[in-house]
Design an enzyme around this catalytic site. Structure first.
Site, PDB file in Angstrom:
ATOM      1  N   ASP A 175      80.519 -28.745 -46.791  1.00 27.43           N
ATOM      2  CA  ASP A 175      80.882 -28.260 -48.125  1.00 27.43           C
ATOM      3  C   ASP A 175      79.631 -27.656 -48.779  1.00 27.43           C
ATOM      4  O   ASP A 175      78.599 -27.461 -48.127  1.00 27.43           O
ATOM      5  CB  ASP A 175      81.479 -29.415 -48.935  1.00 27.43           C
ATOM      6  CG  ASP A 175      82.455 -28.968 -50.004  1.00 27.43           C
ATOM      7  OD1 ASP A 175      82.179 -27.954 -50.671  1.00 27.43           O
ATOM      8  OD2 ASP A 175      83.500 -29.627 -50.187  1.00 27.43           O
ATOM      9  N   ASP A 202      86.650 -20.683 -50.462  1.00 26.66           N
ATOM     10  CA  ASP A 202      87.132 -21.552 -51.538  1.00 26.66           C
ATOM     11  C   ASP A 202      86.958 -20.824 -52.879  1.00 26.66           C
ATOM     12  O   ASP A 202      86.368 -19.745 -52.951  1.00 26.66           O
ATOM     13  CB  ASP A 202      86.311 -22.842 -51.507  1.00 26.66           C
ATOM     14  CG  ASP A 202      86.873 -23.931 -52.404  1.00 26.66           C
ATOM     15  OD1 ASP A 202      88.045 -23.826 -52.819  1.00 26.66           O
ATOM     16  OD2 ASP A 202      86.136 -24.902 -52.678  1.00 26.66           O
ATOM     17  N   GLU A 239      90.485 -17.940 -56.528  1.00 29.28           N
ATOM     18  CA  GLU A 239      91.639 -17.551 -57.355  1.00 29.28           C
ATOM     19  C   GLU A 239      91.389 -16.283 -58.185  1.00 29.28           C
ATOM     20  O   GLU A 239      92.387 -15.604 -58.467  1.00 29.28           O
ATOM     21  CB  GLU A 239      92.037 -18.724 -58.267  1.00 29.28           C
ATOM     22  CG  GLU A 239      92.622 -19.907 -57.540  1.00 29.28           C
ATOM     23  CD  GLU A 239      91.581 -20.701 -56.761  1.00 29.28           C
ATOM     24  OE1 GLU A 239      91.920 -21.254 -55.695  1.00 29.28           O
ATOM     25  OE2 GLU A 239      90.414 -20.755 -57.192  1.00 29.28           O
ATOM     26  N   ARG A 263      91.761 -20.957 -49.907  1.00 29.81           N
ATOM     27  CA  ARG A 263      92.503 -21.728 -50.904  1.00 29.81           C
ATOM     28  C   ARG A 263      93.547 -20.872 -51.610  1.00 29.81           C
ATOM     29  O   ARG A 263      94.692 -21.274 -51.760  1.00 29.81           O
ATOM     30  CB  ARG A 263      91.554 -22.368 -51.921  1.00 29.81           C
ATOM     31  CG  ARG A 263      92.264 -23.391 -52.797  1.00 29.81           C
ATOM     32  CD  ARG A 263      91.304 -24.250 -53.576  1.00 29.81           C
ATOM     33  NE  ARG A 263      90.670 -23.526 -54.675  1.00 29.81           N
ATOM     34  CZ  ARG A 263      89.778 -24.073 -55.504  1.00 29.81           C
ATOM     35  NH1 ARG A 263      89.394 -25.322 -55.320  1.00 29.81           N
ATOM     36  NH2 ARG A 263      89.254 -23.365 -56.487  1.00 29.81           N
ATOM     37  N   ASP A 298      92.637 -29.631 -53.539  1.00 26.87           N
ATOM     38  CA  ASP A 298      91.903 -30.854 -53.854  1.00 26.87           C
ATOM     39  C   ASP A 298      92.846 -31.987 -54.233  1.00 26.87           C
ATOM     40  O   ASP A 298      92.996 -32.343 -55.413  1.00 26.87           O
ATOM     41  CB  ASP A 298      90.909 -30.585 -54.986  1.00 26.87           C
ATOM     42  CG  ASP A 298      89.837 -29.590 -54.570  1.00 26.87           C
ATOM     43  OD1 ASP A 298      89.624 -29.419 -53.354  1.00 26.87           O
ATOM     44  OD2 ASP A 298      89.213 -28.987 -55.463  1.00 26.87           O
ATOM     45  N   HIS A 349      88.981 -34.607 -45.026  1.00 23.47           N
ATOM     46  CA  HIS A 349      87.970 -34.115 -45.960  1.00 23.47           C
ATOM     47  C   HIS A 349      87.891 -35.039 -47.160  1.00 23.47           C
ATOM     48  O   HIS A 349      88.905 -35.574 -47.617  1.00 23.47           O
ATOM     49  CB  HIS A 349      88.319 -32.687 -46.396  1.00 23.47           C
ATOM     50  CG  HIS A 349      87.328 -32.084 -47.345  1.00 23.47           C
ATOM     51  ND1 HIS A 349      85.972 -32.217 -47.196  1.00 23.47           N
ATOM     52  CD2 HIS A 349      87.509 -31.320 -48.465  1.00 23.47           C
ATOM     53  CE1 HIS A 349      85.350 -31.560 -48.178  1.00 23.47           C
ATOM     54  NE2 HIS A 349      86.268 -31.014 -48.960  1.00 23.47           N
TER      55      HIS A 349
END
Length: 926
Positions: free
Chosen positions: A396, A510, A513, A592, A608, A666
């Site tokens: 990450d 990630d 958006e 994502r 998440d 994860h």
């Protein structure tokens, strides 16, 4: 309501226009008529509604207000299409009637129920009329005219209607401004070359008010009827409603909830948003597609090709309303007629998913908070020490230097290049995270990604033409504009520079958006109707800029207002292209944020989640929904991302997660570790065993992905896809299938040693033992101690499996075991796709092997339909045949006697076959 009027135009095949005064075509027997059709049932409903309103008015002492006009009382409660959908507004009678709508105040809903709209359209609300309709080579073109303005600004008075009969099972209907161009989604879609000759649908139009009536020819079922509410087409408010033929509706992502949507006044918002998965919120991706199961088992799908902020309102009529705030109304309707075919037809438009590398289907391990490359390496070594299967190790954002993309911490992660080298030596892969926010605060000349992106003009800009600055993990950031082809080149160059130091194998994109810790930018957002449109859908935060960038931000192709929902797709496309150029192999990307056609470039994880039992359950409808969306490579964070897991929860979740198409454990920082090595010997063994089961099934899973890539089959599949006429399957989302053959029934609650699951009609075999159960289509209680996951093989199928190893690379060299599950008529069928597991376009280039397995009349045959050199290195070692009714006297392999074993549970096993995968053979039992 206005009468239908006859249009004197030539009628193409499959299309009719209702004549004035003529009764609409009747629905098929047993199906609800559209609400506008006069009938005894409707009269009774209206009478009941009128009496109910009158009674309520008497007992309420008048709080419900004056008696509404008779035309308003004609509309049954379930058919009230909302005329005032604005949130955060107390809808008064004055406000409602200023729009020309009906106002009937309803009593408060019961607990857990949604409120019925108080303000709704009357039957005679002005809409568009169809002024002309002419044939074209592919269908028709028409002109729609609105003579009375609606209540949103910049009403478009004349619309163009384009209808194309693209295939016998696909209809394309597009409505746009007749005079001026409008933004349309820049998605490559197929163009029909000729009109469908034998469509399985018939299309009717209402003249005034304009409406579309679409029927399935074989049954007469009305699939769409848009006369139920007025069409509104303003510059920033587009709305169209339809009746639905049943309540069994799926899709419309991304949301957390059951697989089957509630039609109880349920509004689903589509606007990509960074938020932990929560019921009723708009989540990371936008998928304006639904699948609907009709009575009798037929299915159809509807796709609105529109990327603007939108909401879809569902109501119990049953009915549906699309509301979007830009673009055009561009619909594709897929007629199936079975659900598998609907999804295939959908993907013929948006594109089939990419074929993943084999290693992508292995087990992945990650956490935020390893702290260092040595800490990461320690976990990898522990997994190897316990011989627990693992194909990929991830990091990450803590590997980065100051959370900046294309860097790694030279202190804590100094040994990262050596770790990656060690992974490669052990046949394992390395995947790292990247975010689209590029740090903007470094001294000039010290951070090439920002300096060069700024020099080339590759970031989202404000309305003033300056880079829009938000805030993400590294602090103040600019956002890459992936709608610009030049950005793809810059992205490639950044990845090439980093790959030279850390030769990663896949990428995790990630925060795309795109996510922003500020609302809009460091300067907020400017006034104007892009950031503050006349209507804002029911987005979390009540603003388009909530935790993202300003809608007014400028991008190469258009404004962010139009492109927001495409951001993750465009980044995935750039990333896939870069990986192919860097590695020369199939790219592996997990994103994502997603949009239709994403499967061509990436997979998806469900975000998440939390270490809770309900989150484990919600992962199943989540992964099944993405199967509908054409993104088969999907999974959730196994054992949960945030919060602290328990040993029981993590063991059960590892069992379920071993059957996610994409399987990754994860965990977040500052929580205890949850990889398999940290638990008790019993839990660790249970986790290891279920991963070995997954690895044994890799040949089967890989073949399913081949069919997804080739023709749009689903991998993880709802039960109703295989049993569409079994109404008991329509709401099931606590179990699922791999392909058509393998039923997965996980434990989803604590403290139990059994699980109740639905077993569809037929013979099912225990995957581990071969023992059979003959179900009539019933709920069955199954033993489920903590170390056991229930798996059942469907009769008539053949599963290719393999002796599992600790990586997919080791596994693929081991002998195969074919599991044959005989049907009640002693037949079975299966297949196997085999290639090198990572090269590009192996099927397209012919560099693969494809085998078909078949059983009939006690003879198993393996037929090689296509061969490559890869198959010569692998052997078929064992054949296990479930459901052999009586002990054989002998077994013949290619005509020669072969030793065998036979158990009382009717399992015949023939071992030590040693037959090359590249050679066909037959095996007979007598």
């Amino acid at each position: 309501m206005k009468s239908y009027q006859k249009l004197t135009v030539p009628q193409p095949a499959g299309c009719q226009v209702e004549e004035e005064g003529a009764a609409p075509m009747p629905p098929a027997r047993g199906r609800m008529a559209p609400w506008w059709v006069g009938s005894g049932l409707l009269v009774a409903a209206v009478l009941l509604s009128t009496i109910t309103v009158w009674v309520l008015r008497q007992v309420s002492g008048g709080w419900l207000g004056p008696t509404p006009p008779p035309k308003c009382l004609l509309v049954p409660e379930s058919h009230r299409f909302d005329c005032y959908p604005e949130r955060r507004v107390v809808v008064t009678q004055e406000l409602c009637e200023s729009r020309g709508c009906c106002f009937i105040q309803s009593p408060p809903p019961a607990e857990g129920k949604q409120e019925v709209p108080w303000c709704f359209y009357p039957p005679d609300f002005p809409s568009y009329s169809l002024e002309s309709l002419n044939q074209t080579a592919l269908g028709m073109v028409g002109l729609l005219v609105r003579r009375e303005k609606a209540y949103y600004p910049r009403d478009i008075e004349m619309l163009r209607l384009d209808v194309e009969f693209e295939t016998d099972t696909r209809l394309h209907i597009k409505i746009t401004d007749a005079a001026n161009p409008r933004y349309e989604v820049p998605l490559d879609v197929p163009r029909a070359m000729k009109r469908a000759e034998n469509p399985i649908y018939s299309l009717n139009f209402s003249w005034d008010p304009f409406g579309v009536l679409l029927r399935r020819t074989a049954t007469g079922t009305v699939l769409l009827n848009t006369t139920v509410a007025p069409l509104i087409f303003a510059d920033q408010f587009l709305q169209i409603s339809t009746s639905l033929p049943s309540r069994f509706l799926y899709g419309l992502g991304e949301h957390r909830g059951s697989l089957l949507h509630s039609l109880d006044w349920n509004t689903l918002t589509l606007w990509a948003r960074d938020v932990s998965p929560t019921e009723s919120f708009n989540l990371y991706g936008a998928h304006p597609f639904y699948l609907l199961m009709e009575e009798g088992g037929d299915a159809h799908g509807v796709f609105l090709l529109n990327s603007n902020a939108m909401e879809v309102a569902l109501q119990p009529a049953p009915g549906l309303t699309w509301r979007t705030i830009g673009g055009v109304l561009d619909f594709y309707i897929f007629l199936g007629p079975d659900p598998n075919m609907v999804i295939q037809q959908y993907q013929q438009v948006i594109g089939f998913p990419a074929m993943p590398p084999l290693w992508a289907l292995g087990f992945h391990l990650c956490r935020w908070g390893y702290g260092s490359s040595n800490g990461t390496w320690q976990t990898v070594r522990a997994m190897r020490n316990y011989q627990i299967p693992q194909d990929a190790q991830w990091n990450d954002i803590d590997y980065m230097d100051g959370y900046r993309d294309f860097t790694f911490d030279s202190q804590k992660f100094a040994s990262l290049p050596s770790l990656v080298e060690d992974l490669h030596k052990h046949g394992q892969r390395y995947v790292m995270i990247l975010d689209p926010g590029i740090s903007s605060t470094n001294p000039h000349g010290s951070y090439w990604p920002f300096d060069e992106g700024l020099r080339r003009g590759l970031f989202l800009n404000t309305t003033q033409g300056q880079p829009l600055i938000g805030q993400v993990w590294p602090g103040f950031t600019a956002f890459a504009d992936f709608s610009n082809p030049d950005t793809h080149q810059w992205w490639l160059e950044n990845l090439q520079h980093f790959h030279a130091h850390v030769p990663f194998d896949g990428l995790w994109i990630d925060m795309n958006e795109p996510s922003n810790f500020m609302d809009g930018s460091e300067d907020g957002c400017p006034p104007g109707e892009l950031d503050n449109p006349p209507y804002t859908p029911a987005v979390l935060g009540d603003s388009l800029s909530s935790k993202t960038v300003c809608a007014s931000a400028k991008q190469k192709v258009s404004v962010h207002y139009n492109l927001h929902n495409l951001y993750g797709l465009m980044e995935a496309k750039a990333t896939a292209s870069a990986l192919i150029q860097i590695r020369g192999k199939r790219p592996f990307i997990i994103s994502r944020s997603t949009f239709p056609s994403q499967g061509r470039y990436s997979g998806h994880w469900l975000g998440d989640n939390r270490s809770q039992w309900k989150d484990m359950y919600y992962s199943i409808p989540g992964l099944l929904s993405f199967s509908l969306f054409g993104i088969p490579l999907v999974g959730a964070d196994i054992c949960g991302f945030s919060g602290s897991t328990s040993e029981e929860l993590c063991t059960r979740w590892m069992q379920l997660g071993a059957f996610y198409p994409f399987a990754r454990n994860h965990n977040t920082q500052n929580e205890k570790a949850q990889d398999p090595t940290v638990f008790s010997p019993a839990a660790r063994t249970a986790m290891k065993d279920v991963l070995l089961t997954r690895y044994s099934l890799l040949p089967f899973l890989y073949t399913l992905f081949h069919h997804a890539h080739l023709q749009g089959d689903t991998v993880a599949r709802p039960l109703f896809f295989e049993f569409p006429q079994d109404v008991a399957t329509l709401g099931l989302d606590r179990q699922f299938l791999w392909g058509r053959s393998l039923l997965v029934t996980p434990v989803l609650e604590p403290g139990v040693d059994s699980v109740t699951g639905y077993v569809p009609r037929g013979i099912w075999y225990d995957f581990y033992t071969g023992s059979s159960v003959n179900s009539s289509g019933e709920m069955l209680k199954m033993s489920a101690p903590l170390e056991h996951l229930n798996l059942h093989v469907r009769e008539g199928s053949i599963l290719p499996t393999q002796k599992p190893g600790t990586t997919s690379e080791v596994t693929r060299g081991n002998p195969l075991r074919l599991i044959v599950a005989l049907s009640s008529s002693s037949t079975a069928w299966g297949d196997l796709f085999w290639d090198d597991g990572e090269s590009l376009d192996t099927f397209e280039r012919g560099s693969y092997s494809y085998l078909v397995f078949n059983v009939t009349q006690n003879i198993f045959t393996s037929t090689v339909l296509h061969a490559s050199t890869e198959a010569t290195n692998v052997t078929i070692g064992t054949l296990s045949i479930f459901g052999v009714q009586k002990p054989p006297s002998k077994v013949l392999l290619n005509g020669q006697e072969k030793s065998f074993s036979y158990l009382d549970n009717q399992v015949l096993t023939v071992s030590d076959l040693g037959i090359s995968l590249s050679k066909g053979f037959s095996l007979q039992w007598l």
